[in-house]
Design a protein around this motif. Structure first.
Motif, PDB file in Angstrom:
ATOM      1  N   LEU A   1       1.396  -1.337   0.043  1.00 25.82           N
ATOM      2  CA  LEU A   1      -0.211  -0.532   0.080  1.00 25.82           C
ATOM      3  C   LEU A   1       0.570   0.489  -0.042  1.00 25.82           C
ATOM      4  CD1 LEU A   1      -2.427  -0.947   2.695  1.00 25.82           C
ATOM      5  CD2 LEU A   1      -2.832  -1.099   0.201  1.00 25.82           C
TER       6      LEU A   1
ATOM      7  N   ILE B   1      -2.085   6.419   2.280  1.00 24.65           N
ATOM      8  CA  ILE B   1      -2.591   5.354   2.922  1.00 24.65           C
ATOM      9  C   ILE B   1      -2.621   5.171   4.050  1.00 24.65           C
ATOM     10  CG2 ILE B   1      -4.236   3.592   2.303  1.00 24.65           C
ATOM     11  CD1 ILE B   1      -4.309   3.806  -0.615  1.00 24.65           C
TER      12      ILE B   1
ATOM     13  N   ASN C   1      -3.054   7.007   7.004  1.00 27.34           N
ATOM     14  CA  ASN C   1      -4.778   8.219   6.820  1.00 27.34           C
ATOM     15  C   ASN C   1      -5.524   6.370   7.379  1.00 27.34           C
ATOM     16  OD1 ASN C   1      -4.469  10.757   6.022  1.00 27.34           O
ATOM     17  ND2 ASN C   1      -4.644   9.669   4.140  1.00 27.34           N
TER      18      ASN C   1
ATOM     19  N   TRP D   1      -9.743   6.285   9.173  1.00 25.42           N
ATOM     20  CA  TRP D   1     -10.087   5.347   8.379  1.00 25.42           C
ATOM     21  C   TRP D   1     -11.278   4.965   9.412  1.00 25.42           C
ATOM     22  CZ3 TRP D   1     -12.175   6.221   3.532  1.00 25.42           C
ATOM     23  CH2 TRP D   1     -11.542   7.194   2.882  1.00 25.42           C
TER      24      TRP D   1
END
Length: 176
Positions: free
Chosen positions: A6, A10, A13, A17
């Protein structure tokens, strides 16, 4: 082995999430609980009203469809039984009142004749004193029976609220 790659943005964050997903799940759960609680309240409200009506001795007729239809059917059945019992009690009370009135009338008619003849015998100078005393006892006991029958009628009328109450002024000095 499976490797997942990934991008670093991402991964940075990802905690946000997770927090967003947890908050969204909590909001959905609260909203779902409110909607289901409101629906249950709407279903239970007629049942609660029916139970209150039963307590006030009013007939109940609830819709037997829906989530708690079995309970509504049982309340309808209980209401029908209570209405039937109330009607049976009223019929029994009416029959008892009529019976008491009839019996008391049937007793008072011949009793009046006995009292009249006993009074004549009591006042007759042709009879010896012992027989006049017996006639006096018969008259007094007949009056006692008449008083008991009148009391029975009065008790029956008072028991079934058939006797009107008449308010009158009473002066204590006159009573004493």
């Amino acid at each position: 082995k499976q490797s997942i790659e990934l991008p670093e943005s991402i991964m940075a964050n990802l905690p946000a999430w997770f927090m967003g997903a947890i908050i969204l799940n909590g909001a959905v759960a609260v909203l779902l609980a409110l909607l289901l609680g409101l629906n249950l309240f709407r279903v239970l409200q007629p049942l609660a009203n029916g139970i209150e009506a039963l307590a006030d001795k009013q007939p109940v007729r609830l819709s037997t469809g829906g989530l708690l239809g079995d309970l509504a059917a049982k309340l309808n059945q209980t209401s029908a039984q209570l209405v039937g019992q109330e009607e049976a009690l009223k019929k029994r009370d009416t029959a008892r009142t009529s019976w008491i009135a009839g019996v008391s009338h049937d007793i008072r008619t011949p009793l009046s004749m006995v009292m009249g003849y006993a009074s004549q015998l009591e006042e007759s100078p042709k009879l010896p004193p012992a027989e006049r005393e017996q006639a006096r006892v018969i008259r007094r006991q007949s009056e006692r029976i008449k008083t008991l029958v009148n009391d029975l009628n009065l008790a029956s009328k008072l028991e079934y609220d058939m006797q009107p109450l008449r308010a009158t002024l009473i002066y204590p000095a006159a009573v004493v």
